[in-house]
Design an enzyme around this catalytic site. Structure first.
Site, PDB file in Angstrom:
ATOM      1  N   ARG A  57     -11.452 -17.145   4.320  1.00  0.00           N
ATOM      2  CA  ARG A  57     -10.622 -16.278   5.161  1.00  0.00           C
ATOM      3  C   ARG A  57      -9.171 -16.709   5.040  1.00  0.00           C
ATOM      4  O   ARG A  57      -8.252 -15.901   4.945  1.00  0.00           O
ATOM      5  CB  ARG A  57     -11.061 -16.318   6.633  1.00  0.00           C
ATOM      6  CG  ARG A  57     -10.043 -15.624   7.545  1.00  0.00           C
ATOM      7  CD  ARG A  57     -10.534 -15.331   8.958  1.00  0.00           C
ATOM      8  NE  ARG A  57     -11.435 -16.315   9.509  1.00  0.00           N
ATOM      9  CZ  ARG A  57     -11.065 -17.526   9.950  1.00  0.00           C
ATOM     10  NH1 ARG A  57      -9.804 -17.891   9.934  1.00  0.00           N
ATOM     11  NH2 ARG A  57     -11.951 -18.364  10.444  1.00  0.00           N
ATOM     12  N   TYR A 109       3.723   8.007   7.862  1.00  0.00           N
ATOM     13  CA  TYR A 109       2.298   8.178   7.569  1.00  0.00           C
ATOM     14  C   TYR A 109       1.553   8.283   8.905  1.00  0.00           C
ATOM     15  O   TYR A 109       1.810   7.502   9.829  1.00  0.00           O
ATOM     16  CB  TYR A 109       1.806   6.969   6.771  1.00  0.00           C
ATOM     17  CG  TYR A 109       0.332   6.997   6.505  1.00  0.00           C
ATOM     18  CD1 TYR A 109      -0.225   7.898   5.595  1.00  0.00           C
ATOM     19  CD2 TYR A 109      -0.530   6.134   7.167  1.00  0.00           C
ATOM     20  CE1 TYR A 109      -1.588   7.939   5.359  1.00  0.00           C
ATOM     21  CE2 TYR A 109      -1.900   6.165   6.929  1.00  0.00           C
ATOM     22  CZ  TYR A 109      -2.418   7.072   6.034  1.00  0.00           C
ATOM     23  OH  TYR A 109      -3.769   7.109   5.809  1.00  0.00           O
ATOM     24  N   ASP A 181       7.789   0.839   3.753  1.00  0.00           N
ATOM     25  CA  ASP A 181       6.482   1.202   3.201  1.00  0.00           C
ATOM     26  C   ASP A 181       6.745   1.795   1.816  1.00  0.00           C
ATOM     27  O   ASP A 181       7.292   2.890   1.682  1.00  0.00           O
ATOM     28  CB  ASP A 181       5.787   2.212   4.133  1.00  0.00           C
ATOM     29  CG  ASP A 181       4.360   2.526   3.682  1.00  0.00           C
ATOM     30  OD1 ASP A 181       4.085   2.427   2.466  1.00  0.00           O
ATOM     31  OD2 ASP A 181       3.529   2.875   4.543  1.00  0.00           O
ATOM     32  N   LYS A 206      -3.773   3.362  -2.909  1.00  0.00           N
ATOM     33  CA  LYS A 206      -3.151   4.467  -3.638  1.00  0.00           C
ATOM     34  C   LYS A 206      -2.826   4.048  -5.077  1.00  0.00           C
ATOM     35  O   LYS A 206      -3.728   3.725  -5.805  1.00  0.00           O
ATOM     36  CB  LYS A 206      -1.922   4.952  -2.856  1.00  0.00           C
ATOM     37  CG  LYS A 206      -2.152   5.076  -1.334  1.00  0.00           C
ATOM     38  CD  LYS A 206      -3.147   6.172  -0.956  1.00  0.00           C
ATOM     39  CE  LYS A 206      -3.633   6.096   0.482  1.00  0.00           C
ATOM     40  NZ  LYS A 206      -2.594   6.067   1.499  1.00  0.00           N
TER      41      LYS A 206
HETATM   42  C1  LIG Z   1      -2.506   5.571   2.865  1.00  0.00           C
HETATM   43  C2  LIG Z   1      -1.229   5.080   3.434  1.00  0.00           C
HETATM   44  C3  LIG Z   1      -1.198   4.061   4.387  1.00  0.00           C
HETATM   45  C4  LIG Z   1      -2.459   3.451   4.958  1.00  0.00           C
HETATM   46  O1  LIG Z   1      -3.181   2.757   3.997  1.00  0.00           O
HETATM   47  P1  LIG Z   1      -4.801   2.578   4.064  1.00  0.00           P
HETATM   48  O2  LIG Z   1      -5.072   1.784   2.827  1.00  0.00           O
HETATM   49  O3  LIG Z   1      -5.387   3.946   4.041  1.00  0.00           O
HETATM   50  O4  LIG Z   1      -5.113   1.856   5.304  1.00  0.00           O
HETATM   51  C5  LIG Z   1       0.036   3.629   4.835  1.00  0.00           C
HETATM   52  N1  LIG Z   1       1.183   4.180   4.390  1.00  0.00           N
HETATM   53  C6  LIG Z   1       1.190   5.169   3.475  1.00  0.00           C
HETATM   54  C7  LIG Z   1       2.487   5.740   3.027  1.00  0.00           C
HETATM   55  C8  LIG Z   1      -0.004   5.658   2.965  1.00  0.00           C
HETATM   56  O5  LIG Z   1       0.020   6.659   2.066  1.00  0.00           O
END
Ligand SMILES: *Cc1c(COP(=O)(O)O)cnc(C)c1O
Length: 391
Positions: A57, A109, A181, A206
Site C-alpha cells: 500500500r 469534469y 487537470d 483516458k
Molecule cells: C475522467 C476524468 C476524470 C475522472 O477520472 P476517473 O479515472 O474516471 O476517476 C477527471 N477529470 C477529467 C477531465 C476526466 O475526463
C-alpha cells in the site's frame, strides 16, 4: 529509500522518456518489461532494513516505475498514482481544511464538481465556480482564505482554454496552490508544471492508459514537501492502484506520443471535413483560427488534441439521431482510447446540469462530442458522412 528519491530531470526526448523513464531491466532476471509485483510485503534483512519496499500500500515497485515514468513526461520531480482519476483529485482536495476557499473553473469534469459540492462543501470548504478563461473574473473571485485554484484546460465538452501561466501568477500572489487537470491535453501536448502549476492531475483511464481497459489516476508535483503531504494521504487512505493496473498504464504511456500524433492528425482532418458540411453549425476545436483561445492554444499546447465538439443545426433530436447512427464511432461515455467514441453530452455525460445553466455556458442541445480515435481517418469520415445524411 527508493520512494524518497527525486526523479532526475531527464534531457531525453519525449518518446525516449515515454518508453524508458522509471524503468530498468529486472535485476534478478534481466526481464526488459517491468514485472507486475503482486507481493504485498517484502522480506527485511533485519528489522527496518529494507530495499526500499516494506508494504505494497505504501510503496510497490510496479507503481514506482509508473510514478517515475509519468513524472518524467510531466517534467515533474515526483509522481503519485491512484486507483482512479477521482482518487487523485480527492487526494488533492484533502489538502484543504474547514474554512478554506477554492476557486475552480465553471465547466469542471462532472465527477470533480460532484466531489467538491456534495462532499467537501459539507466539510466546510467553500467553492466559487468561475469562468477561468476570464483572468479578471478569477482575480475578483480570490479571497484571503483562497487556498487553491483548480482548472481544467481544455475543458469538456466545449474545449475552452485557460491560461495556465496567468493562473499561476494569480495563485502565487494569494499563496494558493494551482492545480491543473491535464487529462484532455496529456503531457505530450501540454506540461502545466512548466507554466507554473503546483500540482498536475490526470485520469489515467483516458489517454495515458489509452486502450479503454484500465481505470487509474496520477498526480505530479515538483515540491518535495507537497509530495510528502500527498503521499501521507495516499498511504493513510489506501487509494492506491493495484500492480496490474499500473502495468497496463505503463504499457499505455510507452505509445502515448505515437497515439497522440495520430489522434491529432485524425482530428484535424475531421475538423477540416466537418467545416465544409452544411448540417454542421459550429465546431469547437482549439486548432481552429476562430476558436476564442486559439492564440493561447498555439503557445500553451504543442498540438490541439483528439477531442472535437460540433453543433448540429436543430436540437436534441438531431443530436441524438446523429450520435446513434454512426457505426465506427461507438456511442459511449469516456474518451482517449484508440477507438473513436461519440457522445451526446446533454442526454449522456452532462445530463445532470440544469438546461438553463447549460445554455448559459454555451452547451447547446444539439452538441456532439467526438473522441477521435486512431482508426483510418477516411473510414471515420465516411462513417460521419453516412450518419449525418440520416439526420
Ligand atoms: C475522467 C476524468 C476524470 C475522472 O477520472 P476517473 O479515472 O474516471 O476517476 C477527471 N477529470 C477529467 C477531465 C476526466 O475526463
Amino acid at each position: 529509500m527508493v520512494r524518497r528519491m527525486a526523479i532526475p530531470r531527464n534531457k531525453q526526448g519525449f518518446g525516449s522518456r515515454a518508453i524508458h523513464a522509471g524503468q530498468r531491466p529486472d535485476p534478478t532476471t534481466g526481464a526488459i518489461m517491468t514485472p507486475v509485483y503482486f507481493s504485498s510485503t517484502y522480506v527485511q534483512e533485519e528489522p527496518a532494513k529494507t530495499k526500499g519496499y516494506d508494504y505494497s500500500r505504501t510503496v510497490n515497485p510496479t507503481r514506482t516505475a509508473l510514478e517515475q515514468n509519468i513524472a518524467s513526461l510531466e517534467n515533474a520531480r515526483f509522481g503519485l498514482c491512484f486507483s482512479s482519476g477521482m482518487g487523485s483529485i480527492n487526494c488533492v482536495a484533502n489538502l484543504l481544511e474547514c474554512g478554506d476557499h477554492v476557486v475552480a473553473c465553471n465547466d469542471l469534469y462532472g465527477g470533480t464538481y460532484r466531489l467538491f459540492t456534495t462532499l467537501y462543501e459539507k466539510l466546510g470548504v467553500e467553492f466559487s465556480f468561475v469562468d477561468t478563461t476570464d483572468k479578471d473574473a478569477v482575480v475578483e473571485a480570490m479571497r484571503p482564505k483562497t487556498r487553491m485554484l483548480f482548472v481544467e484546460t481544455p475543458t469538456n465538452p466545449l474545449l475552452r482554454l485557460t491560461d495556465i501561466s496567468a493562473m499561476a501568477e494569480i495563485a502565487g500572489a494569494h499563496r494558493a496552490l494551482l492545480v491543473v487537470d491535464n487529462t484532455f491535453a496529456t503531457p505530450y501536448l501540454q506540461n502545466p508544471i512548466d507554466h507554473g502549476a503546483d500540482i498536475v492531475t490526470h485520469s489515467a483511464t483516458k489517454y495515458l492508459g489509452g486502450h479503454s481497459d484500465v481505470v487509474g489516476g496520477v498526480l505530479c508535483v515538483d515540491d518535495e514537501e507537497l509530495r510528502d503531504r500527498l503521499h501521507h494521504f495516499q498511504n493513510s487512505v489506501g487509494s492506491t492502484p493495484g500492480p496490474m493496473d499500473c502495468f497496463l498504464v505503463l504499457r499505455g504511456t510507452k505509445t502515448l506520443h505515437v497515439r497522440m500524433d495520430r489522434h491529432c492528425d485524425n482530428a484535424e482532418r475531421i475538423v477540416a471535413w466537418l467545416s465544409e458540411h452544411e448540417k454542421i453549425e459550429k465546431i469547437h476545436y482549439p486548432g481552429l483560427p476562430d476558436h476564442p483561445q486559439h492564440e493561447l492554444a498555439k503557445t500553451q499546447m504543442r498540438r490541439f488534441g483528439g477531442m472535437v465538439s460540433v453543433e448540429l443545426a436543430g436540437g436534441i433530436e438531431q443530436g441524438k439521431q446523429f450520435a446513434s447512427r454512426t457505426r465506427l464511432f461507438s456511442l459511449a461515455e469516456s474518451l482517449g482510447g484508440v477507438e473513436s467514441l461519440i457522445d451526446h453530452p446533454v442526454s449522456m455525460t452532462h445530463g445532470s446540469i440544469p438546461r438553463e445553466e447549460r445554455m448559459k455556458a454555451g452547451l447547446n442541445d444539439g452538441l456532439i462530442r467526438l473522441s477521435v480515435g486512431i482508426e483510418d481517418v477516411d473510414d471515420l469520415i465516411a462513417d460521419l458522412d453516412e450518419a449525418l445524411e440520416q439526420v
